[in-house]
Design an enzyme around this catalytic site. Sequence first.
Site, PDB file in Angstrom:
ATOM      1  CG  ASP A   1     -15.641 -27.122  30.755  1.00 54.03           C
ATOM      2  OD1 ASP A   1     -14.771 -26.292  31.072  1.00 54.03           O
ATOM      3  OD2 ASP A   1     -15.969 -27.353  29.578  1.00 54.03           O
TER       4      ASP A   1
ATOM      5  CG  HIS B   1     -18.889 -30.859  32.193  1.00 49.46           C
ATOM      6  ND1 HIS B   1     -19.570 -29.697  31.895  1.00 49.46           N
ATOM      7  CD2 HIS B   1     -18.138 -31.144  31.087  1.00 49.46           C
ATOM      8  CE1 HIS B   1     -19.232 -29.293  30.678  1.00 49.46           C
ATOM      9  NE2 HIS B   1     -18.375 -30.165  30.168  1.00 49.46           N
TER      10      HIS B   1
ATOM     11  CG  ASP C   1     -13.661 -27.229  24.881  1.00 44.82           C
ATOM     12  OD1 ASP C   1     -14.019 -28.395  25.115  1.00 44.82           O
ATOM     13  OD2 ASP C   1     -14.067 -26.245  25.532  1.00 44.82           O
TER      14      ASP C   1
END
EC number: 3.1.26.11
Length: 362
Positions: free
Chosen positions: A252, A181, A66
Site C-alpha cells: 500500500d 503509507h 488485511d
Amino acid sequence: MSMDVTFLGTGAAYPSPTRGASAVVLRCEGECWLFDCGEGTQTQLMKSQLKAGRITKIFITHLHGDHFFGLPGLLCTISLQSGSVVARQPIEIYGPVGLRDFIWRTMELSHTELVFPYVVHELVPTADQCPVEELREFAHMDETDSSPKGQGRTILLDAEENSYCLVDDEQFVVKAFRLFHRIPSFGFSVVEKKRAGKLNAQKLRDLGVPPGPAYGKLKNGISVVLDNGVTISPQDVLKKPMVGRKVCILGDCSGVVGDGGVKLCFEADLLIHEATLDDSQMDKAREHGHSTPQMAAAFAKLCRAKRLVLTHFSQRYKPTALAREGEADGIAELRKQAEAVLELQEVTLAEDFMVIGIPIKK
C-alpha cells in the site's frame, strides 16, 4: 524455467465473497513465494492450484491487518498438513520490524508448536515512510527470557543503494524499497539472474567436442581439453546469456520514498501496484496513503514497466464477471484511467485466482 504469478486476494481492507484480502504468489519451478497474507489466504490457497507446502518464502509489505492477519493460521495449517516430522529448510519470512514478535507471541499464546522451523528477517523503516504521528517504536514491548532473540536478520537501509538486500542466491536477487503509507510499507523487486546461454551444437561439432561429460562442463562454465590438446572455453561454444526476468510487487502506498523504487522497478516485466480508489477520489486516496490508477500508471511509466497490473481495489469495485448491472462500469473505468496515462498500453485488472505467466526472455 517456468515463472508465474497467482493472485489469491485482490481486495482492500477486508476479505469479501468477491475479493479476498491481499495475497500474491510468485511460483518458479514449483517453489512458491507468498507476498502478503491477509485474512483468509489459506482458504484461497486451497481453492487454487497451488500447494501451501510449497511455500518457502513469505514477504509482508506492511503491518496492516488485511496484509498479514492470515499468517499465523497459514503457518499452523502448513504444520498440520506436514505430518509429525518434517525435514525441510526453514520458511524464510521478511517484513517490517514487529513481525517477528507478532508471530512469536501468537504461537506462544495459542500453545502452537510448528513441526517446521521458520526465520523472521525484519526490515527497519525510516522515519519518512509515514506521517510522524503514526511512526511506532517497538522498544517498549515487554521482553521475557523466552522472547525470540537472534532469530533472523535485522536489515537496515543501504543508504547508497536506497534499498534493502533480502535475498541473493544462485538464481535470484530480492530487494525491498521504501513506500509512503499510513504506516511504514515496502515494495519488493525480484530479479532472476542471467543464465548461461545454450550450447551451440554446430560449433561443438566444428571444434570436435565429443558428446558427453564435456558438454556438461562447458555448460557450467568449465573449460575442457580435447584429446588433441586443444582447450575449448565456454565462451567458444555458448550462445548469449539469457537475461533474467523482473517482477515488482508494491505494498500500500501513495508514493515511493527516495529513488530506490524507481531504480529497482526499472523495466520490470511485471509491475503489481495498488489502485484502491478511482481518480475522482485522489485526494481521499492520498489522505489514507493509497493510490489511484493514474498514480499507479505514472509510476509504471516512470519505470518503463512492460506490464502493469492493478490490484488492492476497494470492495466497491466488483470483478467484471461477478458485478451486477452497472457495477462493472466502475472497475472498467479504473483500467481506462490507467491506460490514458500509459497511452493505451494494456493494463490488467487483477482478480482472485488470476494467473499471469512471465515468459523467458529471448
